[in-house]
Design an enzyme around this catalytic site. Structure first.
Site, PDB file in Angstrom:
ATOM      1  N   GLY A 256      26.157  11.916  34.855  1.00  0.00           N
ATOM      2  CA  GLY A 256      25.398  12.432  36.003  1.00  0.00           C
ATOM      3  C   GLY A 256      25.313  11.404  37.123  1.00  0.00           C
TER       4      GLY A 256
ATOM      5  N   ARG B  57      18.332  11.788  42.101  1.00  0.00           N
ATOM      6  CA  ARG B  57      16.921  11.510  42.354  1.00  0.00           C
ATOM      7  C   ARG B  57      16.592  10.016  42.421  1.00  0.00           C
ATOM      8  NH1 ARG B  57      15.198  15.644  37.615  1.00  0.00           N
ATOM      9  NH2 ARG B  57      17.304  15.093  36.957  1.00  0.00           N
TER      10      ARG B  57
ATOM     11  N   GLY C  56      26.866  20.243  34.010  1.00  0.00           N
ATOM     12  CA  GLY C  56      25.711  20.398  33.126  1.00  0.00           C
ATOM     13  C   GLY C  56      25.899  19.669  31.808  1.00  0.00           C
TER      14      GLY C  56
ATOM     15  N   GLU D 213      14.197  25.224  30.401  1.00  0.00           N
ATOM     16  CA  GLU D 213      14.120  24.172  31.424  1.00  0.00           C
ATOM     17  C   GLU D 213      12.956  24.448  32.377  1.00  0.00           C
ATOM     18  OE1 GLU D 213      16.055  21.242  31.538  1.00  0.00           O
ATOM     19  OE2 GLU D 213      16.307  22.106  29.551  1.00  0.00           O
TER      20      GLU D 213
ATOM     21  N   ARG E 176      20.658 -25.461  39.171  1.00  0.00           N
ATOM     22  CA  ARG E 176      21.657 -24.421  39.441  1.00  0.00           C
ATOM     23  C   ARG E 176      22.755 -24.451  38.366  1.00  0.00           C
ATOM     24  NH1 ARG E 176      23.361 -25.953  45.044  1.00  0.00           N
ATOM     25  NH2 ARG E 176      24.881 -24.300  44.705  1.00  0.00           N
TER      26      ARG E 176
ATOM     27  N   ASN F 138      28.174 -34.465  48.158  1.00  0.00           N
ATOM     28  CA  ASN F 138      29.321 -33.916  47.421  1.00  0.00           C
ATOM     29  C   ASN F 138      30.253 -33.067  48.269  1.00  0.00           C
ATOM     30  OD1 ASN F 138      27.375 -31.892  47.709  1.00  0.00           O
ATOM     31  ND2 ASN F 138      28.119 -30.809  45.916  1.00  0.00           N
TER      32      ASN F 138
ATOM     33  N   ALA G 119      17.672 -49.680  47.997  1.00  0.00           N
ATOM     34  CA  ALA G 119      17.082 -48.523  48.682  1.00  0.00           C
ATOM     35  C   ALA G 119      17.692 -48.360  50.066  1.00  0.00           C
ATOM     36  CB  ALA G 119      15.578 -48.706  48.791  1.00  0.00           C
TER      37      ALA G 119
ATOM     38  N   ARG H  74      22.966 -51.309  54.386  1.00  0.00           N
ATOM     39  CA  ARG H  74      22.014 -50.805  55.379  1.00  0.00           C
ATOM     40  C   ARG H  74      21.911 -51.833  56.487  1.00  0.00           C
ATOM     41  NH1 ARG H  74      17.368 -51.644  50.918  1.00  0.00           N
ATOM     42  NH2 ARG H  74      16.868 -53.804  51.373  1.00  0.00           N
TER      43      ARG H  74
HETATM   44  C1  UD1 Z   1      17.514  17.089  30.352  1.00  0.00           C
HETATM   45  C2  UD1 Z   1      17.340  18.360  29.492  1.00  0.00           C
HETATM   46  C3  UD1 Z   1      15.854  18.623  29.317  1.00  0.00           C
HETATM   47  C4  UD1 Z   1      15.183  17.414  28.682  1.00  0.00           C
HETATM   48  C5  UD1 Z   1      15.466  16.139  29.482  1.00  0.00           C
HETATM   49  C6  UD1 Z   1      15.002  14.917  28.708  1.00  0.00           C
HETATM   50  C7  UD1 Z   1      19.248  19.772  30.028  1.00  0.00           C
HETATM   51  C8  UD1 Z   1      19.726  20.954  30.766  1.00  0.00           C
HETATM   52  N1  UD1 Z   1      17.964  19.467  30.179  1.00  0.00           N
HETATM   53  O1  UD1 Z   1      16.976  17.362  31.630  1.00  0.00           O
HETATM   54  O2  UD1 Z   1      15.673  19.748  28.475  1.00  0.00           O
HETATM   55  O3  UD1 Z   1      13.785  17.640  28.609  1.00  0.00           O
HETATM   56  O4  UD1 Z   1      16.890  15.976  29.708  1.00  0.00           O
HETATM   57  O5  UD1 Z   1      15.096  13.745  29.475  1.00  0.00           O
HETATM   58  O6  UD1 Z   1      20.008  19.209  29.269  1.00  0.00           O
HETATM   59  N2  UD1 Z   1      24.675  14.478  32.473  1.00  0.00           N
HETATM   60  C9  UD1 Z   1      26.047  14.457  32.358  1.00  0.00           C
HETATM   61  N3  UD1 Z   1      26.758  15.461  32.910  1.00  0.00           N
HETATM   62  C10 UD1 Z   1      26.198  16.503  33.568  1.00  0.00           C
HETATM   63  C11 UD1 Z   1      24.789  16.522  33.687  1.00  0.00           C
HETATM   64  C12 UD1 Z   1      24.056  15.495  33.138  1.00  0.00           C
HETATM   65  O7  UD1 Z   1      26.620  13.548  31.754  1.00  0.00           O
HETATM   66  O8  UD1 Z   1      26.937  17.385  34.025  1.00  0.00           O
HETATM   67  C13 UD1 Z   1      23.895  13.377  31.874  1.00  0.00           C
HETATM   68  C14 UD1 Z   1      23.093  12.585  32.869  1.00  0.00           C
HETATM   69  O9  UD1 Z   1      23.830  11.430  33.307  1.00  0.00           O
HETATM   70  C15 UD1 Z   1      21.856  12.174  32.076  1.00  0.00           C
HETATM   71  C16 UD1 Z   1      21.740  13.272  31.005  1.00  0.00           C
HETATM   72  O10 UD1 Z   1      22.966  13.945  30.990  1.00  0.00           O
HETATM   73  O11 UD1 Z   1      22.017  10.931  31.435  1.00  0.00           O
HETATM   74  C17 UD1 Z   1      20.607  14.244  31.311  1.00  0.00           C
HETATM   75  O12 UD1 Z   1      20.843  14.843  32.581  1.00  0.00           O
HETATM   76  P1  UD1 Z   1      19.653  15.051  33.615  1.00  0.00           P
HETATM   77  O13 UD1 Z   1      20.217  15.703  34.812  1.00  0.00           O
HETATM   78  O14 UD1 Z   1      18.889  13.823  33.785  1.00  0.00           O
HETATM   79  O15 UD1 Z   1      18.794  16.147  32.807  1.00  0.00           O
HETATM   80  P2  UD1 Z   1      17.240  16.430  32.946  1.00  0.00           P
HETATM   81  O16 UD1 Z   1      17.002  17.275  34.132  1.00  0.00           O
HETATM   82  O17 UD1 Z   1      16.477  15.180  32.840  1.00  0.00           O
HETATM   83 CA    CA Z   2      16.996  13.057  32.779  1.00  0.00          CA
END
Ligand code: UD1
Ligand code: CA
Length: 457
Positions: A12, A16, A78, A155, A333, A386, A423, A440
């Site tokens: 994802g 947000r 998704g 959801e 450093r 240096n 010094a 010096r």
């Molecule tokens: C999701 C769950 C929700 C749960 C919550 C817990 C779904 C539809 N909903 O919601 O029920 O309560 O997590 O934190 O699953 N991701 C992908 N590919 C995609 C979409 C998402 O790899 O196409 C990954 C994102 O990077 C993330 C995870 O899946 O790490 C969850 O996705 P996110 O969009 O955060 O789902 P939530 O709305 O939080």
């Molecule tokens: Ca999430």
């Protein structure tokens, strides 16, 4: 025991977060979220962990290296679609598969272990890890029938008002019978408020096929936090920080004010070491026994021996031996190697510098690209010169050398053992062993001159 597999969802974009950095790479106490998740899953010793990557694929792979294999989700349609990308790797395997979101950095290995055990006991095809939250907003809700048996996950955006009042949530972690999972995934549709293929829909699909679906409710709701924005990121940091600090205190480290002590997850600290308020300890820092780290000190990839005292100072990528004192207000450093018994006082900066046993560099000193022997005393205000604006050069100081205050050692230059620099000298030529170097302008006193300047008085 059945074979175990794991799928981590990390494709994802994390809209947000409003960030240039991909969501799952945002660090929590020094480690990217997705790495926390993979580290915890690794404790269960699965046959294979497949991480689903899309946005930031290369960066995620660079972080996880060989701890995971990867499947690319080109378009983020998704969570169900994401899991489906692991079909080539896992589709035909017999066994149990954990699915975990890459944005739930607080989930712990022992909780997933308990989830798998429960799944096995219930002879389920799918088991959801759930928890109860005071404020379930944003999470998928667990819908149970009158007998308390799980029916489906709804959801937030698809939930009726009544369903929204349910405060048992889907943590985003599940255990599946692997073959049943991939079969059900093919049947998931995207007819919902977000037009996405939801992984939680697999629950209803299996249920409709009269398969056993279970829900394991975990006690510690804090593990469930899904980080979707920076507010949750700060919350996750706070919980993780508390967890890390508690571990150190239980191991015999004193934290004067744990709420204001910032220790990364991989840091090691020895017994009876005292860490004061506002100290930050990052990366792979290792601190020995009986040390005192106080003031607003910052240690990053620092290796400290025993009985080291650091006050109001910063140490990066450096090694510090036993019984060394640093600070207040000094800056070590990268590639500084400080041997045992050395005293580094206030306003001292070192870089690529080795300092031999029991040497003292106490006040207002810069030593860069320097090799300093044992029992050396470097006077206040001295500098290893240096850099000529183009190149860096090295200063080499032997054992038992005394460098007087405010000396400039213009590199490349070598000061032999037991030599003495007067010094205020600017040293441009090597000083032989045992010699006194003085460079010096000779002082002249003009008798009565001051009085003449005050003419008229
Ligand atoms: C999701 C769950 C929700 C749960 C919550 C817990 C779904 C539809 N909903 O919601 O029920 O309560 O997590 O934190 O699953 N991701 C992908 N590919 C995609 C979409 C998402 O790899 O196409 C990954 C994102 O990077 C993330 C995870 O899946 O790490 C969850 O996705 P996110 O969009 O955060 O789902 P939530 O709305 O939080
Ligand atoms: Ca999430």
């Amino acid at each position: 025991m059945m074979n175990r597999y794991a799928i981590v969802l990390a494709a994802g974009q994390g809209t947000r977060m409003k960030s240039k950095l991909y969501k799952v790479l945002h660090p929590v106490c020094g480690k990217p979220m997705v790495e926390h998740v993979v580290d915890q899953i690794s404790q269960l010793q699965p046959e294979e962990i497949v991480t689903i990557v899309g946005h930031g694929a290369e960066a995620v792979q660079t972080h996880l290296k060989d701890r995971s294999t990867f499947a690319v989700q080109e378009e983020q349609l998704g969570t169900a679609h994401a899991v489906l990308q692991a079909k080539i790797a896992l589709g035909d395997k017999d066994g149990l598969t954990l699915v975990v979101c890459g944005d739930t950095p607080l989930i712990q290995g022992h909780t997933m272990e308990a989830l798998m055990k429960y799944h096995h006991e219930k002879r389920a095809k799918a088991t959801i890890l759930t928890t109860v939250l005071d404020n379930p907003t944003g999470y998928g809700r667990i819908i149970r029938d009158d007998l308390g048996i799980v029916e489906k996950i709804v959801e937030q955006k698809d939930a009726s008002e009544k369903e929204q009042r349910v405060n048992e949530i889907n943590t985003g972690t599940y255990c599946f019978d692997n073959l049943a999972l991939f079969e059900a995934l093919e049947k998931v549709s995207n007819e919902n408020a977000q037009g996405e293929y939801y992984l939680p829909d697999v629950i209803k699909i299996l249920k409709d096929e009269d398969e056993v679906v279970a829900a394991y409710r975990m006690e510690n709701a804090k593990e469930s936090l899904g980080v979707n924005d920076r507010v949750a990121l700060a919350e996750a940091q706070e919980i993780m920080r508390h967890r890390i600090n508690e571990k150190h205190m239980r191991n015999g480290v004193t934290l004067i004010d744990p709420a204001n002590t910032y220790i990364d997850v991989d840091v090691e600290i020895g017994q009876d070491t005292i860490i004061g308020p506002n100290v930050s300890i990052h990366g792979k820092t290792v601190i020995g026994d009986d040390c005192e780290i106080t003031g607003a000190s910052l240690l990053d990839n620092a290796i400290l021996g025993e009985r080291v005292k650091v006050r109001h100072s910063s140490i990066y990528d450096s090694k510090v031996g036993d019984d060394v004192q640093v600070g207040p207000y000094s800056h070590l450093r990268p590639e500084s190697e400080i041997s045992e018994g050395v005293k580094i006082g206030n306003f001292v900066e070192t870089k690529k510098a080795t300092i031999g046993k029991n040497s003292k560099i106490p006040h207002f000193i810069y030593m860069g690209d320097a090799e300093i022997g044992e029992n050396v005393n470097i006077g206040c205000g001295s500098i290893a010169v240096n850099y000529d604006g183009k190149n860096k050069a090295k200063t080499i100081i032997g054992d038992d050398v005394f460098i007087g205050c405010n000396s400039n050692l213009v590199a490349p230059v070598k000061i032999g053992d037991k030599a003495f620099v007067a010094a205020g000298s600017t040293i441009t030529k090597d000083v032989p062993e045992g010699a006194l170097a003085i460079s010096r302008v000779k002082q002249e006193n003009k008798e009565g001159y001051a009085k003449r300047l005050n003419f008229g008085k």
